[in-house]
Each structure stands twice: as structure tokens, then as C-alpha cells.
Enzyme design. Structure first.
Site, PDB file in Angstrom:
ATOM      1  N   GLU A 191     -40.299  70.630  68.375  1.00 60.57           N
ATOM      2  CA  GLU A 191     -40.174  69.119  68.368  1.00 60.57           C
ATOM      3  C   GLU A 191     -39.384  68.665  67.180  1.00 60.57           C
ATOM      4  O   GLU A 191     -39.084  69.679  66.144  1.00 60.57           O
ATOM      5  CB  GLU A 191     -41.196  68.286  68.674  1.00 60.57           C
ATOM      6  CG  GLU A 191     -42.024  68.693  70.022  1.00 60.57           C
ATOM      7  CD  GLU A 191     -43.290  68.002  70.402  1.00 60.57           C
ATOM      8  OE1 GLU A 191     -43.228  66.877  70.169  1.00 60.57           O
ATOM      9  OE2 GLU A 191     -44.087  68.748  71.107  1.00 60.57           O
ATOM     10  N   HIS A 196     -35.835  89.982  71.969  1.00 61.33           N
ATOM     11  CA  HIS A 196     -35.207  88.687  72.697  1.00 61.33           C
ATOM     12  C   HIS A 196     -34.173  88.254  71.406  1.00 61.33           C
ATOM     13  O   HIS A 196     -33.800  87.069  71.718  1.00 61.33           O
ATOM     14  CB  HIS A 196     -36.450  87.514  72.657  1.00 61.33           C
ATOM     15  CG  HIS A 196     -37.445  87.823  73.695  1.00 61.33           C
ATOM     16  ND1 HIS A 196     -37.408  88.481  74.816  1.00 61.33           N
ATOM     17  CD2 HIS A 196     -38.801  87.937  73.429  1.00 61.33           C
ATOM     18  CE1 HIS A 196     -38.296  88.718  75.357  1.00 61.33           C
ATOM     19  NE2 HIS A 196     -39.198  88.526  74.766  1.00 61.33           N
ATOM     20  N   ARG A 252     -36.870  82.684  76.360  1.00 63.28           N
ATOM     21  CA  ARG A 252     -36.673  82.186  77.725  1.00 63.28           C
ATOM     22  C   ARG A 252     -35.110  81.579  78.056  1.00 63.28           C
ATOM     23  O   ARG A 252     -34.741  81.459  79.331  1.00 63.28           O
ATOM     24  CB  ARG A 252     -37.387  80.998  78.079  1.00 63.28           C
ATOM     25  CG  ARG A 252     -38.996  81.171  78.138  1.00 63.28           C
ATOM     26  CD  ARG A 252     -39.836  80.011  78.139  1.00 63.28           C
ATOM     27  NE  ARG A 252     -39.612  79.220  79.629  1.00 63.28           N
ATOM     28  CZ  ARG A 252     -40.272  78.350  79.776  1.00 63.28           C
ATOM     29  NH1 ARG A 252     -41.100  77.609  78.947  1.00 63.28           N
ATOM     30  NH2 ARG A 252     -40.196  77.876  81.016  1.00 63.28           N
ATOM     31  N   ARG A 263     -39.462  48.302  80.596  1.00 64.78           N
ATOM     32  CA  ARG A 263     -39.469  49.131  81.683  1.00 64.78           C
ATOM     33  C   ARG A 263     -40.834  49.250  82.325  1.00 64.78           C
ATOM     34  O   ARG A 263     -41.650  48.837  81.506  1.00 64.78           O
ATOM     35  CB  ARG A 263     -39.050  50.631  81.088  1.00 64.78           C
ATOM     36  CG  ARG A 263     -37.811  50.500  80.524  1.00 64.78           C
ATOM     37  CD  ARG A 263     -36.488  50.781  81.534  1.00 64.78           C
ATOM     38  NE  ARG A 263     -36.947  52.104  82.082  1.00 64.78           N
ATOM     39  CZ  ARG A 263     -36.163  53.418  81.361  1.00 64.78           C
ATOM     40  NH1 ARG A 263     -35.244  53.132  80.458  1.00 64.78           N
ATOM     41  NH2 ARG A 263     -36.279  54.412  81.948  1.00 64.78           N
ATOM     42  N   ARG A 321     -46.165  68.680  83.487  1.00 68.63           N
ATOM     43  CA  ARG A 321     -46.883  69.391  82.352  1.00 68.63           C
ATOM     44  C   ARG A 321     -48.071  68.793  82.379  1.00 68.63           C
ATOM     45  O   ARG A 321     -48.609  68.232  82.774  1.00 68.63           O
ATOM     46  CB  ARG A 321     -45.493  69.214  81.158  1.00 68.63           C
ATOM     47  CG  ARG A 321     -45.155  67.936  80.953  1.00 68.63           C
ATOM     48  CD  ARG A 321     -43.768  67.946  80.491  1.00 68.63           C
ATOM     49  NE  ARG A 321     -43.605  68.544  79.411  1.00 68.63           N
ATOM     50  CZ  ARG A 321     -42.862  68.411  78.499  1.00 68.63           C
ATOM     51  NH1 ARG A 321     -41.810  67.386  78.340  1.00 68.63           N
ATOM     52  NH2 ARG A 321     -42.640  69.294  77.515  1.00 68.63           N
TER      53      ARG A 321
END
Length: 277
Positions: A3, A95, A114, A156, A265
DNA sequence: CTGTGGTCCTGTATGC
DNA sequence: TGCATACAGGACCACA
């Protein structure tokens, strides 16, 4: 995976090493991370070879190497992307997907288990790649205006967590810091934006605060999937109050933290401090 | 436009 | 020992 605090840690590491560095060769070890290049892996390598890097920039979780000629190498690390700055004698780790040789003798290595992330050349993207133009300002941008973000959220009805994770509204926040911000602000993750009232500001303030603290600690790391360009882990995991703390005592009220599925999640919250309305 | 859910990948942990 | 399932720091896309 990373993040804002983690991406910023990586950006700073790249910026300090890559200023005025020229790429002398590119080896693409797996085609997927360069899938968006129209001419394939060979075309990608040819497009980057010979470029001189001016600096490394970032908006939210988007990262790019600004070339001196005005173009850029855009990077989206997504869940498992990372960079390493290594001497060529250091064996490639598992990787490793792309290796950049440079005129310093060191190699810049892109590693991505990934391969959800990727690298692409952005023509004219040195200041802000068009591919990242839809991304909102992050809380550390000098032009960031929390009041306008608050106004968007309060208009919202979607769950507040979905809204602060929406990179078009405010960027840089991911699943960890969303849960941390909501814990600090004592807000339930599924509260509709329009029901938050003045607590929107608390959530946004908490998000900036917790990401700022994490940045000072070099980011959050649970394992080798997040490391800085030297391969070192950040130390913020021990400071987390909610994320990953299922069944552990809330640091405010000692109630066990719960984990609940949300939006495909996990969300972690204190059922007493952050009650469902 | 808004909100939701599936999808892209590989690897690890857990349970039967 | 297998084998199946769930899950992981993200974001795009199709669909109702």
C-alpha cells in the site's frame, strides 16, 4: 500487496539509486509482467534499453521511473511485485521476472510471485502517466483536500470501506490501512458513506495518520513478499491494531478482534469499538 | 452513474 | 500421502 507506505518506501529507494542511471540491457524472464506492451517482451526490452532515468515518482500505489526524455516506465506492483537493487553476482531469487542492467554495474530486478502486476512504457508519462491519471491524489500530496474527499464519500451510499479503497476517490489506501483507519476512527466498515456524518473526517484523518506512522517504520511486512529495494522488511506489523489480529485483544477495550468476509476479502474490527449499527 | 462479484496468477496453510 | 479448499498488502471489467 504493498500500500502507500510500502510503495513510497520502494520509490524512495529507487529514486536515491537511479537518478541519472542508464539502462544498458533488459532481460525479460517471464512475458506476463510486460503483457501490456504491444510488441511483446522483445519490444519491451528494446523500448527500455538505452533510456536514462531521471527519478522515481508515485501517485497512490502507482509507481513510475521517469526517463530524462519525458517517457516513463510505469509499474503496478499489485499484490506481490517488488524491486531489488543487486550486484549481478547475487543469485536471482525465485520469481524474478525482469532484470535491468545499468551503467552502474548494479542490476534492478523486478520480482513478482503472482504476476498480477506489471511493467509498461508510458509515452510522455514522466510527470504523470496517462494510465495513472484516473488515480486520485493520495493523503500526502500537497494538493490533497480531505474536505472534497469527504464530500464525495458523504454523497455515496456504498460501504465506507469500499469508498476509501476506491483509488479514484482517495488513493494509497489498501486493505490493511483501511481496517486500521476504521479502527482508529471507531467506524464499522459497512457503514454507508452518507450515514457517516462528521466521522468521515475522522476516517480520513486516521488513514493519513496511520500511513504516515507506517512510512516512518518502513512499511508493514509479514513475510518476504514485502521488502524494500535492499531486501529488508518494514517494521510496522507489530504496530497494527486491527488487521490480522483475529481473536487478539483490542488494544482499547480488550474485546477480541473479529475477522469477517467483506467484498471478497477479510475485514478485521473490534465488535465493541466498531459496532454494527 | 452506482454497486457488486468474478477474474487475473502462484504459493502456502489447513482440513478431510 | 494425497487432494480440495480458502486465502493473500490490488485493480480491472462486465453486468444488473
Amino acid at each position: 500487496m504493498p500500500e502507500l507506505p510500502e510503495v513510497e518506501t520502494i520509490r524512495a529507494g529507487l529514486a536515491s539509486r537511479l537518478a541519472n542511471v542508464t539502462v544498458t540491457g533488459v532481460e525479460v524472464l517471464h512475458p506476463r509482467p510486460v503483457r501490456s506492451h504491444p510488441c511483446g517482451p522483445d519490444g519491451f526490452a528494446a523500448a527500455v534499453t538505452g533510456r536514462t532515468i531521471a527519478t522515481a515518482r508515485r501517485r497512490g500505489k502507482y509507481l513510475w521511473l521517469a526517463f530524462a526524455d519525458g517517457d516513463a516506465l510505469l509499474v503496478q506492483l499489485r499484490m506481490s511485485g517488488q524491486f531489488r537493487w543487486d550486484d549481478p553476482s547475487v543469485p536471482l531469487q525465485r520469481h524474478t521476472r525482469v532484470v535491468f542492467d545499468t551503467d552502474t554495474g548494479h542490476q534492478l530486478r523486478y520480482i513478482d510471485q503472482r504476476m498480477l502486476g506489471g511493467l509498461s512504457v508510458s509515452v510522455g508519462g514522466a510527470d504523470l502517466p496517462s494510465e495513472a491519471a484516473h488515480v486520485a491524489l493520495d493523503p500526502f500530496d500537497p494538493s490533497y483536500d480531505p474536505r472534497s474527499v469527504a464530500a464525495i464519500i458523504r454523497a455515496r451510499q456504498a460501504p465506507v470501506k469500499s469508498l476509501i479503497l476506491d483509488q479514484r476517490i482517495v488513493s494509497g489506501i489498501g486493505n490493511i490501512y483501511a481496517d486500521e483507519a476504521l479502527w482508529r476512527a471507531r467506524v464499522y466498515y459497512a457503514t454507508p458513506g452518507r450515514d457517516l456524518g462528521p466521522r468521515v473526517v475522522d476516517v480520513l484523518d486516521a488513514a493519513r495518520e496511520v500511513m504516515g506512522e507506517a512510512l516512518v517504520r518502513g512499511g508493514t511486512s509479514f513475510d518476504s513478499l514485502y521488502v524494500n529495494v535492499n531486501g529488508q522488511s518494514g517494521y510496522f506489523a507489530r504496530d497494527l491494531d486491527a488487521y490480522g489480529r483475529q481473536d487478539m485483544a483490542c488494544r482499547r477495550c480488550a474485546t477480541p478482534i473479529v475477522r469477517e468476509p467483506f467484498g471478497g476479502r477479510s475485514s478485521f474490527r473490534c465488535p465493541v469499538c466498531q459496532p454494527r449499527p
